[in-house]
Design an enzyme around this catalytic site. Structure first.
Site, PDB file in Angstrom:
ATOM      1  N   LYS A  25      -5.227  -0.622   4.431  1.00  0.00           N
ATOM      2  CA  LYS A  25      -6.437  -1.399   4.208  1.00  0.00           C
ATOM      3  C   LYS A  25      -7.076  -1.772   5.543  1.00  0.00           C
ATOM      4  CE  LYS A  25      -5.934  -4.253   0.733  1.00  0.00           C
ATOM      5  NZ  LYS A  25      -5.231  -5.430   0.208  1.00  0.00           N
ATOM      6  N   ARG A  96      -5.488 -11.081   3.126  1.00  0.00           N
ATOM      7  CA  ARG A  96      -5.100  -9.958   2.258  1.00  0.00           C
ATOM      8  C   ARG A  96      -3.930  -9.173   2.830  1.00  0.00           C
ATOM      9  NH1 ARG A  96     -10.483  -6.485   2.040  1.00  0.00           N
ATOM     10  NH2 ARG A  96      -9.560  -5.742   0.089  1.00  0.00           N
ATOM     11  N   GLY A 105      -1.452  -4.208  -5.943  1.00  0.00           N
ATOM     12  CA  GLY A 105      -1.101  -5.386  -6.723  1.00  0.00           C
ATOM     13  C   GLY A 105       0.308  -5.917  -6.502  1.00  0.00           C
ATOM     14  N   MET A 107       1.671  -7.085  -3.592  1.00  0.00           N
ATOM     15  CA  MET A 107       1.774  -8.221  -2.673  1.00  0.00           C
ATOM     16  C   MET A 107       0.590  -9.146  -2.917  1.00  0.00           C
ATOM     17  SD  MET A 107       3.196  -6.296   0.677  1.00  0.00           S
ATOM     18  CE  MET A 107       1.877  -5.129   0.665  1.00  0.00           C
ATOM     19  N   ARG A 364      -9.753   3.800   0.002  1.00  0.00           N
ATOM     20  CA  ARG A 364      -8.503   4.535   0.224  1.00  0.00           C
ATOM     21  C   ARG A 364      -8.567   5.820  -0.585  1.00  0.00           C
ATOM     22  NH1 ARG A 364      -5.197   0.014  -2.972  1.00  0.00           N
ATOM     23  NH2 ARG A 364      -6.313   0.210  -4.921  1.00  0.00           N
ATOM     24  N   HIS A 482      25.065  17.369 -16.993  1.00  0.00           N
ATOM     25  CA  HIS A 482      24.879  18.729 -17.494  1.00  0.00           C
ATOM     26  C   HIS A 482      23.554  18.852 -18.235  1.00  0.00           C
ATOM     27  CE1 HIS A 482      25.353  22.001 -20.453  1.00  0.00           C
ATOM     28  NE2 HIS A 482      25.939  22.612 -19.439  1.00  0.00           N
ATOM     29  N   ARG A 588      22.634  34.012 -13.936  1.00  0.00           N
ATOM     30  CA  ARG A 588      24.017  33.595 -14.213  1.00  0.00           C
ATOM     31  C   ARG A 588      24.481  34.336 -15.451  1.00  0.00           C
ATOM     32  NH1 ARG A 588      21.177  28.604 -13.175  1.00  0.00           N
ATOM     33  NH2 ARG A 588      22.192  27.361 -11.560  1.00  0.00           N
ATOM     34  N   ARG A 674      24.558  37.556 -10.525  1.00  0.00           N
ATOM     35  CA  ARG A 674      25.847  37.044 -10.069  1.00  0.00           C
ATOM     36  C   ARG A 674      26.946  37.457 -11.039  1.00  0.00           C
ATOM     37  NH1 ARG A 674      26.707  30.680  -9.758  1.00  0.00           N
ATOM     38  NH2 ARG A 674      26.735  30.903 -12.005  1.00  0.00           N
ATOM     39  N   GLU A 797      28.641  29.759  -0.556  1.00  0.00           N
ATOM     40  CA  GLU A 797      28.755  28.443  -1.185  1.00  0.00           C
ATOM     41  C   GLU A 797      30.066  27.750  -0.847  1.00  0.00           C
ATOM     42  OE1 GLU A 797      28.559  29.014  -5.427  1.00  0.00           O
ATOM     43  OE2 GLU A 797      29.459  30.995  -5.261  1.00  0.00           O
ATOM     44  N   SER A 816      22.974  34.678  -0.416  1.00  0.00           N
ATOM     45  CA  SER A 816      22.212  33.691  -1.171  1.00  0.00           C
ATOM     46  C   SER A 816      23.006  32.396  -1.117  1.00  0.00           C
ATOM     47  CB  SER A 816      22.013  34.159  -2.610  1.00  0.00           C
ATOM     48  OG  SER A 816      21.359  33.141  -3.326  1.00  0.00           O
ATOM     49  N   GLY A 818      24.334  29.215  -2.310  1.00  0.00           N
ATOM     50  CA  GLY A 818      24.511  28.449  -3.544  1.00  0.00           C
ATOM     51  C   GLY A 818      24.698  27.004  -3.122  1.00  0.00           C
ATOM     52  N   THR A 819      23.591  26.308  -2.961  1.00  0.00           N
ATOM     53  CA  THR A 819      23.686  24.984  -2.320  1.00  0.00           C
ATOM     54  C   THR A 819      24.261  23.908  -3.234  1.00  0.00           C
ATOM     55  OG1 THR A 819      21.324  24.780  -2.757  1.00  0.00           O
ATOM     56  CG2 THR A 819      21.978  25.284  -0.500  1.00  0.00           C
ATOM     57  N   ASN A 820      24.390  24.185  -4.536  1.00  0.00           N
ATOM     58  CA  ASN A 820      25.074  23.193  -5.382  1.00  0.00           C
ATOM     59  C   ASN A 820      26.543  23.112  -4.975  1.00  0.00           C
ATOM     60  OD1 ASN A 820      22.679  22.960  -6.708  1.00  0.00           O
ATOM     61  ND2 ASN A 820      23.342  24.030  -8.557  1.00  0.00           N
ATOM     62  N   CYS A 883      19.623  29.572  -3.788  1.00  0.00           N
ATOM     63  CA  CYS A 883      19.478  29.564  -5.240  1.00  0.00           C
ATOM     64  C   CYS A 883      20.045  28.312  -5.893  1.00  0.00           C
ATOM     65  CB  CYS A 883      20.121  30.807  -5.853  1.00  0.00           C
ATOM     66  SG  CYS A 883      21.880  30.880  -5.572  1.00  0.00           S
ATOM     67  N   TYR A 903      13.554  33.827   0.973  1.00  0.00           N
ATOM     68  CA  TYR A 903      13.015  33.302  -0.274  1.00  0.00           C
ATOM     69  C   TYR A 903      13.811  32.091  -0.748  1.00  0.00           C
ATOM     70  CZ  TYR A 903      16.959  35.496  -2.616  1.00  0.00           C
ATOM     71  OH  TYR A 903      18.221  35.819  -3.008  1.00  0.00           O
TER      72      TYR A 903
HETATM   73  P1  ADP Z   1      -5.012  -5.616  -3.496  1.00  0.00           P
HETATM   74  O1  ADP Z   1      -4.343  -4.953  -2.362  1.00  0.00           O
HETATM   75  O2  ADP Z   1      -4.078  -6.186  -4.503  1.00  0.00           O
HETATM   76  O3  ADP Z   1      -6.104  -4.779  -4.089  1.00  0.00           O
HETATM   77  P2  ADP Z   1      -7.023  -6.985  -1.972  1.00  0.00           P
HETATM   78  O4  ADP Z   1      -6.618  -7.455  -0.636  1.00  0.00           O
HETATM   79  O5  ADP Z   1      -7.815  -5.753  -2.018  1.00  0.00           O
HETATM   80  O6  ADP Z   1      -5.747  -6.911  -2.893  1.00  0.00           O
HETATM   81  O7  ADP Z   1      -7.838  -8.159  -2.656  1.00  0.00           O
HETATM   82  C1  ADP Z   1      -8.113  -8.174  -4.018  1.00  0.00           C
HETATM   83  C2  ADP Z   1      -9.551  -8.432  -4.286  1.00  0.00           C
HETATM   84  O8  ADP Z   1      -9.985  -9.608  -3.649  1.00  0.00           O
HETATM   85  C3  ADP Z   1     -10.498  -7.378  -3.765  1.00  0.00           C
HETATM   86  O9  ADP Z   1     -10.623  -6.324  -4.638  1.00  0.00           O
HETATM   87  C4  ADP Z   1     -11.789  -8.135  -3.647  1.00  0.00           C
HETATM   88  O10 ADP Z   1     -12.480  -8.115  -4.858  1.00  0.00           O
HETATM   89  C5  ADP Z   1     -11.344  -9.524  -3.318  1.00  0.00           C
HETATM   90  N1  ADP Z   1     -11.549  -9.752  -1.885  1.00  0.00           N
HETATM   91  C6  ADP Z   1     -10.732  -9.455  -0.880  1.00  0.00           C
HETATM   92  N2  ADP Z   1     -11.294  -9.763   0.316  1.00  0.00           N
HETATM   93  C7  ADP Z   1     -12.507 -10.273   0.042  1.00  0.00           C
HETATM   94  C8  ADP Z   1     -13.585 -10.741   0.834  1.00  0.00           C
HETATM   95  N3  ADP Z   1     -13.523 -10.763   2.167  1.00  0.00           N
HETATM   96  N4  ADP Z   1     -14.681 -11.191   0.219  1.00  0.00           N
HETATM   97  C9  ADP Z   1     -14.752 -11.158  -1.125  1.00  0.00           C
HETATM   98  N5  ADP Z   1     -13.791 -10.716  -1.928  1.00  0.00           N
HETATM   99  C10 ADP Z   1     -12.664 -10.267  -1.367  1.00  0.00           C
HETATM  100 MG    MG Z   2      28.486  28.272  -7.413  1.00  0.00          MG
HETATM  101 MG    MG Z   3      -7.636  -4.020  -3.183  1.00  0.00          MG
END
Ligand code: ADP
Ligand code: MG
Ligand code: MG
Length: 925
Positions: A25, A96, A105, A107, A364, A482, A588, A674, A797, A816, A818-820, A883, A903
């Site tokens: 980010k 953030r 989502g 952290m 991203r 198995h 086999r 084989r 093997e 060949s 036979g890595t198992n 193989c 191969y």
């Molecule tokens: P996550 O990684 O869980 O997507 P973000 O850090 O992207 O969390 O934050 C979640 C949401 O918070 C973003 O999608 C955005 O809508 C809002 N947000 C984050 N930073 C700002 C900002 N500087 N101004 C306004 N909204 C923000």
């Molecule tokens: Mg064998």
């Molecule tokens: Mg986000």
């Protein structure tokens, strides 16, 4: 040490290449800022700071980092013309999280930080919008209260709901100033009650506590679990992005939303995919508090149609961004094109509109399905945004699995009743009637029924049934059981180790979570997710053409490594050829003996084999006809010889027929076959009933069979009488198999068999078996008057074979790996028992990955490399392949490319994965 990096239009200290340090980010915010995009300015505390947080401790880190933060804040105040913690124009911040690999989502984030009684007053005055300020404040209390102070957010939601109800407000946006004041009052009380503390009013303390909380969230159970599940390792920690707030909640001319530059589930880009909400902030769109609206008019109309909403209602209640804020929309659309061109990939972006002005908050590379991945990659090549090589690199080989198996129709799966969850042992979707024995599976399938074979666990005897079944469910066993290994090889959907399922073979029922399923009842399996459903779920066949086919063609263009398949039947071979296999790397032959009556012939052979061996030794005669003459007075001995001959007479044509089928399916491609490999006892019945039945068929006493089984018992069969050791004791087996191969090759034009002797540890074993093979080839050539072109080689093997590869290569025309077995013997892990500790080993990092799934390059890989180099020194142009299960695992394929193998060979369904992985390896080097 520098911990803090600023970003703004004027000056960005980071760029997209600095993900490891700034998190994805942070790096992209800096990149977009320097591209001149409307990114609210801010600064990033690096992942190194997070690392220091955990290694040095919070107080040492904060002592070192705080001065940097203070000067970054000063710069931010200058850039924005706002002041942190003071009026007249107070600066509010978002704090953030963001690691190098996106963990959506997982952290925490705190918005509207810096609101205090002082700044509330100032902001109310400067914005002239009290409602907006209070809305921001109640959000801040809730987020800070939850993330930093540890108050459960249900506590807040409970209060919010209560106020809404009391004031008859349907939506958050319906709350007026009085309502919001009520919410805030209650929130502050909750905080006091739950923590015993007042809500903090010192802005700098708020900021440092916010940063502290984000660093802490790196190690919350949710984030740890996510990293474990997604195999994310070796990261320093999360970065913290401190950014100027922009407000999507400042009224009807403001909004917030998320968008994809192309459809992440199909890859289509008929329009700009995304959703937004007017007068909203943060995660409101994803949280589903109101129905989000579409960005484009086209998308909006399509959405309304799917929801059964009339055009009139749509326009009134759910208009598109394109209609409501055309100027901001145009700007966003322009940025969409620019970002895609710049990043050369589909983007997932977050934006906010404050009083008509657009801001981009995140971009991203978007997550996508395999179907979307191939579509997007091929489209971007057509649009000249990326090169062919980049397209090949952009698709995750592992994800191709999704495209090769039948899949559930989404709507149908969503409606289905889930009854249990197990391991996603072999991907795909299967629906069918429940049976409990392999025989029933075969019989029912022969009647054209779709069946799901349910077993506590499977054994080699179940192979026929597993082949016939659409899906396999086991209540025990892991990812390398198995059932799992065989199902993946066959491409049969399998959910393994479903602990909740209790199978009763007697009553032909299983129970799980209170549901009883009888034989013949329908169930459905999602082998990609490990889910079991009650009843039928509709499936569709995958297509091998279109964008998938195009990517495969590109992969073939760039790869250097050959890709073969492990296949034992004409049917599997044909599938593999369809998926692009260039031959068979491992056939086999023993699996062929399990089918139908063949096992009886083999059992007959096993029954008398020891007697024949003894007679030969006693009389010093090898030739069976001569031997029979010599013992003609001994009826028992004659009988044994007759049985022995009879068994081979039965087996030879059956094997020949198998090979004919395989050679035909290969259409001139080579096949490494084989020789017989498993210990003989695997073919004998181990229960009294089975032994009685065998005794009756063979005309002996049950006690004789029991004695035979006991005599063949081994304490460690994997290291016992198997592989070439069998052929050395019973050369007739090698001879019969060679004869079948030669006769089949003579009858199918263009056949290219390669005979492979398994489990060689000492070159003399190979010399012994090679003599039998060569003698037999010469015999068939003489009898049929043909000239056969057959290579003779060996499997590497046993570690000793790898160590003496130079000697072995003098006798072998190909190797060949036979890595198992090589992993089993190289690491000293019994494949059947490793389940008990390997998972812990991986969790503890003793081995980074399960070495049976991902080649242990540092150890077993060294054996492979050394044997390849030494083998080729002894024989120029020695053909070398692999193989084991590893032949279809991307990182192992890359290793094979690097090591210069000719191969890899893998199960039919992994062939496309190996092709793509091989191309990626070639392009990367
Ligand atoms: P996550 O990684 O869980 O997507 P973000 O850090 O992207 O969390 O934050 C979640 C949401 O918070 C973003 O999608 C955005 O809508 C809002 N947000 C984050 N930073 C700002 C900002 N500087 N101004 C306004 N909204 C923000
Ligand atoms: Mg064998
Ligand atoms: Mg986000």
């Amino acid at each position: 040490m520098k911990y803090v990096y600023s970003f703004s239009k004027e000056r960005a200290e980071g760029d997209r290449g600095m993900k490891e340090l700034l998190g994805g980010k942070g790096a992209n915010l800096a990149e977009m800022a320097s591209l001149g995009m409307p990114v609210p300015p801010g600064f990033t505390c690096s992942t190194k700071a997070c690392d220091a947080y955990y290694t040095l401790g919070k107080s040492k880190l904060f002592a070192a980092m705080k001065p940097e933060i203070e000067s970054a804040l000063k710069r931010l105040e200058k850039a924005t013309g706002k002041t942190f913690g003071k009026g007249p124009n107070p600066l509010l911040l978002s704090v953030r999280s963001g690691a190098a690999v996106s963990m959506p989502g997982m952290m925490d984030t705190v918005l509207n930080l810096g609101l205090t009684p002082t700044t509330i007053k100032a902001l109310t005055k400067s914005s002239g919008n009290e409602r907006f300020v209070l809305d921001s404040y109640r959000r801040f209390i809730q987020m800070f209260g939850n993330v930093v102070m540890g108050v459960d957010h249900h506590e807040f939601e409970h209060e919010l709901a209560a106020v809404k109800k009391a004031r008859r407000a349907k939506l958050d946006t319906d709350l007026d100033v009085a309502g919001l004041n009520d919410v805030i009052e209650r929130y502050l009380k909750v905080i006091k009650k739950k923590t015993g503390k007042d809500f903090p009013t010192n802005p700098m303390a708020q900021l440092m506590d916010g940063i502290d909380a984000v660093f802490r969230s790196w190690n919350n159970p949710r984030a740890n679990k996510y990293r474990e599940l997604n195999d994310i390792r070796g990261l320093l920690g999360t970065a913290v992005n401190v950014q100027t707030m922009v407000f999507g909640n400042s009224g009807e001319n403001s909004a917030t939303g998320v968008a994809f530059t192309r459809d992440p589930s199909t890859g289509e880009h008929k329009y700009f995919y995304g959703e937004y909400l007017i007068n909203a902030q943060g995660e409101d769109v994803v949280a589903g508090i109101r129905t989000p609206q579409q960005i484009t008019l086209k998308g909006s109309r399509e959405w309304a149609k799917s929801q059964g909403i009339s055009e009139k209602d749509r326009k009134a209640d759910y208009p598109s961004l394109e209609e409501v804020m055309p100027k901001a929309f145009k700007e966003l659309d322009r940025i969409r094109v620019k970002l895609e061109k710049h990043y050369k990939d589909m983007q997932d972006l977050e934006f906010t509109i404050e009083n008509g002005e657009l801001f981009i908050l995140q971009t991203r590379n978007g997550k996508r399905t395999a179907q979307a991945a191939v579509k997007i990659a091929t489209d971007l090549v057509k649009e000249k945004v990326i090169t062919e090589k980049q397209a090949v690199l952009s698709v995750d080989p592992g994800a191709l699995d999704q495209l090769l198996h039948p899949v559930f129709v989404k709507a149908s799966e969503e409606k289905a009743k889930q009854i249990a969850v197990g391991l996603p042992a072999s991907p795909g979707a299967a629906t069918g009637q429940v049976v409990f024995t392999a025989d029933d599976a075969e019989a029912w399938a022969a009647q054209g029924k779709k069946v799901i074979l349910c077993r506590t666990e499977t054994s080699p005897e179940d192979i026929g049934g597993m082949h016939a079944a659409d899906g396999v469910l086991t209540s025990r066993g892991g990812m390398t059981s198995h059932a799992a290994v065989v199902a993946r090889q066959m491409g049969t959907c399998c959910v393994a180790g479903v602990g909740d399922v209790e199978i009763n073979y007697k009553t032909k029922r299983f129970t799980c979570s209170g549901v009883t399923i009888k034989e013949g009842d329908w169930i459905s399996l999602n082998g990609s997710k490990g889910v079991v459903y009650k009843g039928e779920v509709e499936t569709v066949e995958p297509s091998l053409t279109g964008p998938f086919g195009t990517i495969m063609k590109l992969a073939d263009k760039y790869r250097k490594l050959g890709v073969r398949t492990n296949a034992d039947t004409p049917q599997d071979t044909a599938t593999a050829v369809r998926y692009g296999a260039e031959g068979i790397g491992l056939c086999r032959t023993e699996h062929m003996f399990f089918e139908g009556d063949r096992i009886l012939s083999l059992r007959r052979l096993i029954l008398v084999a020891e007697t024949i061996k003894r007679l030969r030794e006693e009389h010093g005669i090898e030739d069976l006809a001569a031997l029979q003459k010599a013992v003609s007075k001994d009826k028992k001995a004659v009988d044994a010889i007759k049985q022995y001959k009879q068994a081979f007479r039965e087996l030879l044509p059956l094997q020949r027929k198998d090979f004919v089928g395989i050679f035909k399916a290969l259409k001139g491609r080579p096949a490494t076959i084989r020789m017989f490999d498993p210990p003989l006892h695997e073919f004998l019945p181990h229960d009294a009933a089975g032994q009685k039945e065998m005794a009756e068929t063979m005309g002996v006493r049950p006690a004789d069979i029991k004695k035979l089984v006991e005599a063949l018992h081994e304490f460690n069969p994997m290291l016992g009488h198997r592989g070439c050791r069998l052929g050395i004791t019973y050369p007739d087996i090698t001879e019969m198999q060679t004869r079948a191969i030669c006769e089949a090759a003579a009858s199918v034009k263009g056949s290219k068999p390669e005979i492979m002797i398994p489990l060689i540890g000492n070159v003399k074993e190979l010399v012994n078996q090679k003599a039998v093979v060569e003698r037999t080839i010469a015999d068939v050539e003489a009898k049929k008057g043909v000239k056969l072109d057959i290579l003779i080689g060996t499997m590497i093997e046993v570690p000793r074979a790898a160590l003496t590869a130079d000697e072995i290569a003098k006798e072998a025309e190909f190797f060949s790996f036979g890595t198992n077995d090589l992993t089993q013997m190289g690491c000293g892990f019994s494949r059947d028992d490793a389940g008990k500790f390997l998972k812990d080993y991986v969790a503890m990092g003793i081995y980074e990955k399960d070495p049976f799934q991902v080649l242990d390059q540092a150890g077993v890989g060294k054996l492979v490399e050394m044997a390849t180099v030494n083998g080729r020194k002894a024989r120029k142009g020695l053909k070398v392949g692999i193989c084991g299960e590893h032949g279809g695992e991307p990182s192992s394929v890359e290793f094979c490319h690097r090591t210069g193998l000719d191969y890899v060979s893998c199960s039919p369904f992994r062939v496309p994965i190996a092709r793509l992985a091989a191309a990626q390896a070639a392009i990367r080097r």
